[in-house]
Design an enzyme around this catalytic site. Structure first.
Site, mmCIF file in Angstrom:
data_model
loop_
_atom_site.group_PDB
_atom_site.id
_atom_site.type_symbol
_atom_site.label_atom_id
_atom_site.label_comp_id
_atom_site.label_asym_id
_atom_site.label_seq_id
_atom_site.Cartn_x
_atom_site.Cartn_y
_atom_site.Cartn_z
ATOM 1 N N LYS A 99 76.606 125.772 -68.357
ATOM 2 C CA LYS A 99 77.942 125.245 -68.086
ATOM 3 C C LYS A 99 78.983 126.217 -68.634
ATOM 4 O O LYS A 99 78.804 126.795 -69.705
ATOM 5 C CB LYS A 99 78.135 123.886 -68.761
ATOM 6 C CG LYS A 99 77.281 122.758 -68.205
ATOM 7 C CD LYS A 99 77.542 121.468 -68.978
ATOM 8 C CE LYS A 99 76.623 120.343 -68.538
ATOM 9 N NZ LYS A 99 76.917 119.877 -67.185
ATOM 10 N N ARG A 114 68.263 114.014 -63.237
ATOM 11 C CA ARG A 114 67.388 113.427 -62.214
ATOM 12 C C ARG A 114 65.919 113.757 -62.481
ATOM 13 O O ARG A 114 65.029 113.009 -62.054
ATOM 14 C CB ARG A 114 67.827 113.908 -60.826
ATOM 15 C CG ARG A 114 67.713 115.369 -60.558
ATOM 16 C CD ARG A 114 68.575 115.838 -59.389
ATOM 17 N NE ARG A 114 69.999 115.771 -59.719
ATOM 18 C CZ ARG A 114 70.984 116.050 -58.862
ATOM 19 N NH1 ARG A 114 70.696 116.418 -57.618
ATOM 20 N NH2 ARG A 114 72.243 115.976 -59.243
#
Length: 505
Positions: free
Chosen positions: A279, A353
């Protein structure tokens, strides 16, 4: 921790630091809400006019302070806005009461005791005011040394609900429920706000173990060796880059009279750097909150146990830290999941996920009546719904509707979202059974479709993407503080209550 009591005492004779009353926004100015009759009488019926002179309008979230009149033992009156005055014959809504109580409790930080004289038409209203006050009084001060300069203000010490009926079973049950749910929700907030150097997967699992023992919940913790032996490739793949190993925590609450079984699954990334798909600066400072889904599931299971609901509930906390290193999963790697499916990892920052997929498949092996997962999963959902609303996806439209209605009932903003089948093709991989990324547009829906692949056949399932409301970076509002919010906890508890009552499924 803020104490809570019910009282039938008259407002003038009650010893407290303040008396809280409600004021609504009427057609011709502020209107004093029921519960403040004694105060209004002390002002010769002119309390509304006094408040208007001080600038009060009755708008939601507004706080006006004034000295208490002669004859009152409390020195201060706090008038809090309830929003629009209800139509004739209607009562104030539960959420309006929650918000007003929360605002007042926060405004009284540092006070020892406050008497809340807000409108209480029934036991449900008492529960709403209690809930709002206890949530609004929350503060996270574990890392602050406020004693040196004397400026630190602790939370409001005690809330007394005037107009409550201590001997009435319904009133007593309502406030006891409020206390149990809010205490666990505030525990979830504490976990979310805890810095990641003090809350890694092992530490989170330890907190869960202590709480489980206290409340009679069976707990099982799978460490790295157990995860490796079991073939939990998703959780292991996400945690591979961190010195702090991953964990899968199973919390099992059972009741002898239960007829239904719910499974709650929470994403628990205790810190998310993005991994190799790092990030950028400006996007990683609050990533301690990426375990908010697991915190919500943990809190909900403990709250259900404390309430003694006749429903079996299993909580699954998929815990890992997503870090870059020489051992981290790389874009292009293929993971073999617990279900046996293979996943090509195209972006290591789509890690939630992956841990959820393993936990969903593990939950499916027990064939529960329904599975609900909760996760700070996608920025796309924040773009779609903003910072205060979570998205709800499901493989059953009726179940999705039931969750949205349950969320609305407890005051959590949610919105039903679709799972368009045509978006599934974007996750086709030439190398593996599925990729962890698909089309960019509709990214929140793509994530939901990925998760659906790991739900057992024939099992009702829903996905709550709480990426928006899980962590409040703005100022506090209503009963919501800055920082971790505990989003999803009350919805899960309400689902358990409806299931226990036979009103769901």
């Amino acid at each position: 921790m803020t104490a809570l009591t019910l009282s039938t005492a008259a407002a003038p004779g009650l010893r407290a630091d303040a008396i809280v009353i409600g004021v609504a926004k009427g057609a011709k100015g502020p209107v004093v809400a029921p519960g403040a009759e004694a105060l209004d009488k002390a002002y010769d019926g002119r309390l509304a006019g006094v408040l208007e002179t001080l600038g009060a309008s009755g708008g939601e979230g507004e706080v006006t302070k004034l000295p208490a009149p002669s004859g009152f033992k409390a020195p201060l009156v706090v008038a809090v806005g309830l929003g629009a005055e209800p139509e004739k014959g209607a009562e104030y809504g539960a959420e309006a009461l929650r918000k007003a109580a929360g605002v007042a409790a926060r405004a009284l930080a540092g006070s020892k005791k406050a008497a809340f004289a807000l409108p209480l038409a029934d036991a449900a209203d008492a529960g709403a005011v209690a809930e709002g006050a206890l949530l609004g009084a929350y503060s996270f001060d574990a890392y602050k040394d406020s004693g040196k300069d004397g400026k630190g203000k602790g939370p409001l010490g005690e809330v007394t609900l005037l107009g409550g009926k201590p001997r009435d079973k319904a009133f007593k049950a309502a406030v006891e429920r409020a206390a149990a749910v809010t205490e666990e929700l505030n525990r979830a907030r504490d976990l979310i706000n805890t810095p990641p150097n003090d809350l890694n997967p092992e530490a989170f699992a330890a907190v869960a173990q202590v709480a489980a023992k206290e409340h009679g919940i069976k707990v099982q913790v799978l460490d790295e060796k157990a995860l490796q032996k079991g073939g939990y490739g998703g959780i292991l793949g996400v945690g591979a880059g961190s010195a702090a190993g991953p964990r899968l925590v199973k919390l099992s609450y059972t009741h002898s009279k239960a007829k239904k079984h719910l499974a709650f699954v929470g994403k628990g990334i205790t810190y998310d750097s993005g991994g190799i798909s790092l990030k950028p600066a400006g996007h990683n400072e609050t990533m301690k909150c990426d375990m908010s889904g697991a915190a919500a599931v943990f809190a909900a299971v403990v709250a259900v146990a404390r309430l003694g609901l006749p429903v079996n509930v299993t909580g699954w906390l998929a815990l890992a830290e997503n870090m870059p290193s020489g051992s981290a999963t790389r874009p292009g790697d293929v993971l073999r999941m617990y279900s046996g499916k293979t996943v090509e990892v195209l972006n290591t920052d789509a890690e939630g996920r992956l841990v959820l997929a393993d936990a969903l498949w593990a939950a499916s092996q027990e064939n529960p009546d329904a599975i609900v997962d909760v996760a700070t999963l996608t920025g796309a959902m924040v773009l779609a719904l903003g910072n205060r609303t979570f998205g709800v996806m499901a493989n059953d439209d009726a179940f999705r509707t039931a969750i949205v209605e349950a969320a609305e009932e407890v005051g959590e903003a949610s919105w039903p979202m679709p799972l368009p089948d045509h978006l599934r093709k974007g996750m086709d991989s030439p190398t593996a059974d599925i990729a962890n990324m698909g089309e960019r547009m509709g990214g929140g829906l793509v994530a939901g479709l990925f998760l659906r692949e790991f739900v057992g056949e024939g099992i009702t399932w829903a996905h709550l993407d709480i990426a928006g409301p899980a962590f409040n970076e703005q100022g506090p509002f209503g009963y919501t503080p800055k920082g971790g919010t505990g989003s999803g906890v009350r919805t899960l508890v309400r689902l358990a209550e409806l299931t226990a009552a036979g009103d769901l499924g």
